[in-house]
Design an enzyme around this catalytic site. Sequence first.
Site, PDB file in Angstrom:
ATOM      1  N   ASP A  67       0.908  -1.219  -0.166  1.00 23.03           N
ATOM      2  CA  ASP A  67       0.123  -0.003  -0.421  1.00 23.03           C
ATOM      3  C   ASP A  67       1.199   1.366  -0.327  1.00 23.03           C
ATOM      4  O   ASP A  67       2.124   1.335   0.427  1.00 23.03           O
ATOM      5  CB  ASP A  67      -1.192   0.019   1.033  1.00 23.03           C
ATOM      6  N   ASP A 136      -8.046  -2.489  13.458  1.00 22.22           N
ATOM      7  CA  ASP A 136      -9.590  -2.937  13.438  1.00 22.22           C
ATOM      8  C   ASP A 136      -9.851  -3.642  12.252  1.00 22.22           C
ATOM      9  O   ASP A 136     -10.469  -4.521  12.160  1.00 22.22           O
ATOM     10  CB  ASP A 136     -10.760  -1.854  12.772  1.00 22.22           C
ATOM     11  N   HIS A 138      -7.775  -4.330   9.788  1.00 22.93           N
ATOM     12  CA  HIS A 138      -7.275  -4.483   8.386  1.00 22.93           C
ATOM     13  C   HIS A 138      -6.150  -4.706   7.837  1.00 22.93           C
ATOM     14  O   HIS A 138      -5.467  -4.855   9.215  1.00 22.93           O
ATOM     15  CB  HIS A 138      -7.345  -2.466   8.073  1.00 22.93           C
ATOM     16  N   GLU A 143     -10.037  -1.380   5.116  1.00 17.93           N
ATOM     17  CA  GLU A 143     -10.621  -1.059   6.129  1.00 17.93           C
ATOM     18  C   GLU A 143     -11.599  -2.336   6.517  1.00 17.93           C
ATOM     19  O   GLU A 143     -12.536  -2.362   5.255  1.00 17.93           O
ATOM     20  CB  GLU A 143     -10.494   0.331   6.207  1.00 17.93           C
TER      21      GLU A 143
END
Length: 260
Positions: A67, A136, A138, A143
């Site tokens: 990313d 979370d 990810h 996300e």
Amino acid sequence: MEVVIVESVAELGSIVADAIESLLERKPDAVLGLATGSSPVPVYDELLARFARGRISFGRARAFLLDEYVGLPHGHPESYRSVIERSFTRRVDFAPGAVMGPDGNACDLTAACAAYESAIASAGGVDLQLLGVGADGHIGFNEPGSSLGSRTRLKTLTSQTRVDNARFFESKDNVPRHVLTQGVGTILDARHLVLVASGSGKAEPVAKVVEGPVTAMVPGSALQLHPHVTVVLDEVAASALALSDYYRETWAAKPPWQGL
Ligand code: GLP
């Protein structure tokens, strides 16, 4: 999914470096998937040490990043490209052009994402993908709510992820809102997924990823659908797992020839 619980981050680095070393022995032109963040740092440190001792070479290997932030100027110290070069790839013998990442500065971001997918496919796909996990759940920058079949695309970071990454940018306000990330589907195309996590902040997301339901609300849980996943954890990151005793027994009884 194989879960390996280790006593130290040094051991985590060593076990994953063993898998990468053995891959490069079998296939010197292997394609590695690299992750940024603090979780894989012990792996890179161990690989740097082995490279310095002449035990491992990346001279014929290629690498793809997971990313990248959108809009950080070329060479910005916190772009993932700069981070991975500084912490790992520039310090070993990758050939020029052998390390690629999504182009977060492209005029046409959609085209840049499609070009990135093509580049991975042209390289023959990723042999071993390193992964961390966000608070979370990810993976990459996928996300919660990310399609489990998603491909490389533009995503908007959650407020929590921007808070988590503010430590690199002085304040949350300076953390870019947008990123390009390999999709969950892109990540699942890699032949071997290796997720590493350490520290108490990872206990809950790791439990959801490894033992929770497969759901887009926890994108890392999609790893449960992949045929070859290794999760390497320190004791604290493993502390919320229901089957930790079983994982320990399995690892202790594993025939050494099997590798990861
Ligand atoms: C970022 C990265 C992820 C990484 C996550 C956790 O969101 N895009 O690839 O897994 O942070 O980072 P850390 O390993 O520093 O906890």
